[in-house]
Design a protein around this motif. Sequence first.
Motif, PDB file in Angstrom:
ATOM      1  N   VAL A  46       0.966  -1.252  -0.194  1.00  0.00           N
ATOM      2  CA  VAL A  46      -0.155  -0.052  -0.136  1.00  0.00           C
ATOM      3  C   VAL A  46       0.878   1.205  -0.154  1.00  0.00           C
ATOM      4  N   ALA A  47       1.965   1.205   0.799  1.00  0.00           N
ATOM      5  CA  ALA A  47       2.759   2.537   0.783  1.00  0.00           C
ATOM      6  C   ALA A  47       3.713   2.501  -0.420  1.00  0.00           C
ATOM      7  N   LEU A  48       4.069   1.322  -1.057  1.00  0.00           N
ATOM      8  CA  LEU A  48       4.600   1.602  -2.379  1.00  0.00           C
ATOM      9  C   LEU A  48       3.611   2.223  -3.525  1.00  0.00           C
ATOM     10  N   ALA A  49       2.306   1.555  -3.464  1.00  0.00           N
ATOM     11  CA  ALA A  49       1.359   1.981  -4.388  1.00  0.00           C
ATOM     12  C   ALA A  49       1.053   3.624  -4.169  1.00  0.00           C
ATOM     13  N   ALA A  50       0.857   4.110  -2.831  1.00  0.00           N
ATOM     14  CA  ALA A  50       0.656   5.428  -2.632  1.00  0.00           C
ATOM     15  C   ALA A  50       1.908   6.414  -3.178  1.00  0.00           C
ATOM     16  N   ALA A  51       3.118   5.954  -3.061  1.00  0.00           N
ATOM     17  CA  ALA A  51       4.339   6.667  -3.394  1.00  0.00           C
ATOM     18  C   ALA A  51       4.389   6.754  -5.004  1.00  0.00           C
ATOM     19  N   ILE A  52       3.888   5.575  -5.735  1.00  0.00           N
ATOM     20  CA  ILE A  52       3.784   5.622  -7.148  1.00  0.00           C
ATOM     21  C   ILE A  52       2.935   6.658  -7.643  1.00  0.00           C
ATOM     22  N   ARG A  53       1.618   6.325  -7.077  1.00  0.00           N
ATOM     23  CA  ARG A  53       0.602   7.461  -7.310  1.00  0.00           C
ATOM     24  C   ARG A  53       0.885   8.720  -7.128  1.00  0.00           C
ATOM     25  N   ALA A  54       1.675   9.105  -5.865  1.00  0.00           N
ATOM     26  CA  ALA A  54       1.818  10.609  -5.657  1.00  0.00           C
ATOM     27  C   ALA A  54       2.831  10.964  -6.956  1.00  0.00           C
ATOM     28  N   ARG A  55       3.668  10.334  -7.376  1.00  0.00           N
ATOM     29  CA  ARG A  55       4.767  10.578  -8.296  1.00  0.00           C
ATOM     30  C   ARG A  55       4.056  10.717  -9.784  1.00  0.00           C
ATOM     31  N   SER A  56       2.626  10.031 -10.018  1.00  0.00           N
ATOM     32  CA  SER A  56       2.060   9.931 -11.230  1.00  0.00           C
ATOM     33  C   SER A  56       1.111  11.229 -11.406  1.00  0.00           C
TER      34      SER A  56
END
Length: 79
Positions: free
Chosen positions: A48-58
């Motif tokens: 979930v943390a990794l997905a949130a980080a990717i989402r924040a960069r996109s």
Amino acid sequence: MGSILVRNLDDDVIARLKLKAEQRGMSLEGFVRERLTETSVVSREEFVALAAAIRARSRPAAMPADADIRAVREGEPDA
């Protein structure tokens, strides 16, 4: 399957790993393989943390304005 080589392990670390493997009736290689496999599993929280980080960069894809969509549907030039 891949292989890795870990250099410069302290002799005491190797001895402790061998002892733990022996206690479980396993080879050193099998024991280390099992431990690496266990520690490489991604927990739900990590995912979930990794997905949130990717989402924040996109950046979200820019959506055309309603007027632009209507213009294209109606065949207006320059739309």
